[in-house]
Write a protein that holds these residues in place. Sequence first.
Motif, PDB file in Angstrom:
ATOM      1  N   GLY A 118     -73.415  75.175 -33.942  1.00 31.77           N
ATOM      2  CA  GLY A 118     -74.065  74.504 -32.828  1.00 31.77           C
ATOM      3  C   GLY A 118     -74.356  75.386 -31.622  1.00 31.77           C
ATOM      4  N   ASP A 119     -73.539  76.449 -31.420  1.00 39.50           N
ATOM      5  CA  ASP A 119     -73.680  77.195 -30.167  1.00 39.50           C
ATOM      6  C   ASP A 119     -74.971  78.008 -30.076  1.00 39.50           C
ATOM      7  N   THR A 120     -75.646  78.213 -31.181  1.00 41.65           N
ATOM      8  CA  THR A 120     -76.914  78.934 -31.075  1.00 41.65           C
ATOM      9  C   THR A 120     -78.100  77.985 -31.247  1.00 41.65           C
ATOM     10  N   ALA A 121     -77.813  76.666 -31.276  1.00 46.75           N
ATOM     11  CA  ALA A 121     -78.904  75.694 -31.398  1.00 46.75           C
ATOM     12  C   ALA A 121     -79.746  75.740 -30.130  1.00 46.75           C
ATOM     13  N   LEU A 122     -81.059  75.760 -30.299  1.00 45.98           N
ATOM     14  CA  LEU A 122     -81.949  75.846 -29.138  1.00 45.98           C
ATOM     15  C   LEU A 122     -81.761  74.646 -28.225  1.00 45.98           C
ATOM     16  N   ALA A 123     -81.546  73.462 -28.818  1.00 46.71           N
ATOM     17  CA  ALA A 123     -81.390  72.246 -28.000  1.00 46.71           C
ATOM     18  C   ALA A 123     -80.151  72.378 -27.105  1.00 46.71           C
ATOM     19  N   ALA A 124     -79.068  72.960 -27.656  1.00 41.88           N
ATOM     20  CA  ALA A 124     -77.833  73.122 -26.877  1.00 41.88           C
ATOM     21  C   ALA A 124     -78.036  74.164 -25.779  1.00 41.88           C
ATOM     22  N   LEU A 125     -78.726  75.255 -26.111  1.00 44.36           N
ATOM     23  CA  LEU A 125     -78.973  76.310 -25.119  1.00 44.36           C
ATOM     24  C   LEU A 125     -79.846  75.770 -23.988  1.00 44.36           C
ATOM     25  N   ARG A 126     -80.836  74.963 -24.381  1.00 48.73           N
ATOM     26  CA  ARG A 126     -81.735  74.370 -23.383  1.00 48.73           C
ATOM     27  C   ARG A 126     -80.936  73.466 -22.435  1.00 48.73           C
ATOM     28  N   ALA A 127     -80.062  72.648 -23.044  1.00 48.11           N
ATOM     29  CA  ALA A 127     -79.259  71.717 -22.239  1.00 48.11           C
ATOM     30  C   ALA A 127     -78.307  72.484 -21.314  1.00 48.11           C
ATOM     31  N   ALA A 128     -77.924  73.691 -21.737  1.00 44.73           N
ATOM     32  CA  ALA A 128     -76.982  74.481 -20.931  1.00 44.73           C
ATOM     33  C   ALA A 128     -77.701  75.276 -19.838  1.00 44.73           C
ATOM     34  N   GLY A 129     -79.019  75.101 -19.722  1.00 45.86           N
ATOM     35  CA  GLY A 129     -79.755  75.739 -18.625  1.00 45.86           C
ATOM     36  C   GLY A 129     -80.335  77.107 -18.962  1.00 45.86           C
ATOM     37  N   VAL A 130     -80.261  77.511 -20.237  1.00 45.06           N
ATOM     38  CA  VAL A 130     -80.869  78.782 -20.646  1.00 45.06           C
ATOM     39  C   VAL A 130     -82.395  78.621 -20.569  1.00 45.06           C
ATOM     40  N   SER A 131     -83.109  79.678 -20.169  1.00 49.10           N
ATOM     41  CA  SER A 131     -84.564  79.563 -20.033  1.00 49.10           C
ATOM     42  C   SER A 131     -85.268  80.110 -21.283  1.00 49.10           C
ATOM     43  N   PRO A 132     -86.523  79.716 -21.515  1.00 44.67           N
ATOM     44  CA  PRO A 132     -87.278  80.264 -22.647  1.00 44.67           C
ATOM     45  C   PRO A 132     -87.347  81.797 -22.589  1.00 44.67           C
ATOM     46  N   LEU A 133     -87.412  82.348 -21.375  1.00 41.46           N
ATOM     47  CA  LEU A 133     -87.456  83.808 -21.241  1.00 41.46           C
ATOM     48  C   LEU A 133     -86.145  84.432 -21.731  1.00 41.46           C
ATOM     49  N   ASP A 134     -85.014  83.763 -21.399  1.00 41.38           N
ATOM     50  CA  ASP A 134     -83.708  84.229 -21.897  1.00 41.38           C
ATOM     51  C   ASP A 134     -83.704  84.230 -23.430  1.00 41.38           C
ATOM     52  N   ILE A 135     -84.301  83.198 -24.011  1.00 47.28           N
ATOM     53  CA  ILE A 135     -84.331  83.099 -25.486  1.00 47.28           C
ATOM     54  C   ILE A 135     -85.105  84.294 -26.051  1.00 47.28           C
ATOM     55  N   ARG A 136     -86.229  84.598 -25.454  1.00 45.59           N
ATOM     56  CA  ARG A 136     -87.025  85.745 -25.928  1.00 45.59           C
ATOM     57  C   ARG A 136     -86.182  87.021 -25.872  1.00 45.59           C
ATOM     58  N   ARG A 137     -85.446  87.187 -24.787  1.00 45.20           N
ATOM     59  CA  ARG A 137     -84.595  88.383 -24.647  1.00 45.20           C
ATOM     60  C   ARG A 137     -83.494  88.375 -25.705  1.00 45.20           C
ATOM     61  N   ARG A 138     -82.882  87.196 -25.878  1.00 47.12           N
ATOM     62  CA  ARG A 138     -81.753  87.132 -26.829  1.00 47.12           C
ATOM     63  C   ARG A 138     -82.179  87.424 -28.247  1.00 47.12           C
ATOM     64  N   VAL A 139     -83.443  87.138 -28.584  1.00 42.59           N
ATOM     65  CA  VAL A 139     -83.888  87.451 -29.955  1.00 42.59           C
ATOM     66  C   VAL A 139     -84.573  88.809 -30.022  1.00 42.59           C
ATOM     67  N   GLY A 140     -84.553  89.535 -28.894  1.00 45.75           N
ATOM     68  CA  GLY A 140     -85.042  90.918 -28.906  1.00 45.75           C
ATOM     69  C   GLY A 140     -86.544  91.053 -28.802  1.00 45.75           C
ATOM     70  N   LEU A 141     -87.195  90.077 -28.162  1.00 45.31           N
ATOM     71  CA  LEU A 141     -88.666  90.193 -27.989  1.00 45.31           C
ATOM     72  C   LEU A 141     -88.995  90.631 -26.565  1.00 45.31           C
TER      73      LEU A 141
END
Length: 294
Positions: free
Chosen positions: A271-294
């Motif tokens: 669950g901790d890498t689920a996008l829905a959970a990350l979104r709910a925790a205040g992570v931004s789409p830009l953070d997601i791009r960084r976390r996946v190395g884009l």
Amino acid sequence: MPEKPAIMPPVFRFAPSPNGYLHLGHALSALLNDEMAKAAGGRLLLRIEDIDITRCRPEYEQSIHDDLAWLGIAYERPVRRQSEHTEDYRAALDRLKAIGLVYPAFMSRGEVKRYVADHEAAGRDWPRDPDGAPLYPPIDKASPQAEAAARIAAGDQHVWRLDMAKALAEAGETPSFVETGPACAGTLALDPALWGDVMLWRWDAPSSYHLSVVVDDALQGVTHVVRGLDLFAATPVHRLLQNLLGLPAPVYHHHRLILDTDGRKLSKSQGDTALAALRAAGVSPLDIRRRVGL
Ligand code: GLU
């Protein structure tokens, strides 16, 4: 003036299964599909791969749309849902039946396990597929057709499997494919026989992953398949099915996988890498791009 031939834009697709929440690995896949489609002036489709009705749920499907909207990824509508197109997969199976390349298989997973254990107890290794599962024993294939027909008529539970040896003989050569992913780019001709007699129709769900993915990519005019390296090994099976069904071959691009801190591939149950959970925790789409190395 001679008419100019119409140039068709390339077609990309993101094809998740709604059997859990999307995670960072899916984000990489969806973002890459989006980027590559834009760079090529192409179209992007979303396909919901929900043939496994026992594991797919509407809330996961809704979350796919929410996650993609959040990431800023737009795709064409209507979205194809595999559960609504069983007749297309049945038509493909019927075609393979008509040319004698599939057979009904009656052994349960437990029976296969026992058969293989007996074989190995006698000191002989039994071949495994690239996922580590034992290849299906050649028992049903050897039994007379009338016997199989009688068992089906009696309501015996069965699946349909590809007779790999016959299929390869029919294809005449190992179908190659163009791979553009960074791990192994080139024109590759890999042996689908490593998978043995793959299942093409399940007993508890219509079709199978291999059959439906190949039928849909062709029906939707997909020219570029961009997906994770975990599906690289399945590509020779897809190419063989395309060859047998007379379907065009897309270009394949298998991208790196996102691993957890223990170096394992992410799974939908983490669950901790689920996008829905990350979104709910205040992570931004830009953070997601960084976390996946884009
Ligand atoms: N539905 C598959 C999955 O979620 C992906 C299929 C594909 O991209 O070929 O793993």
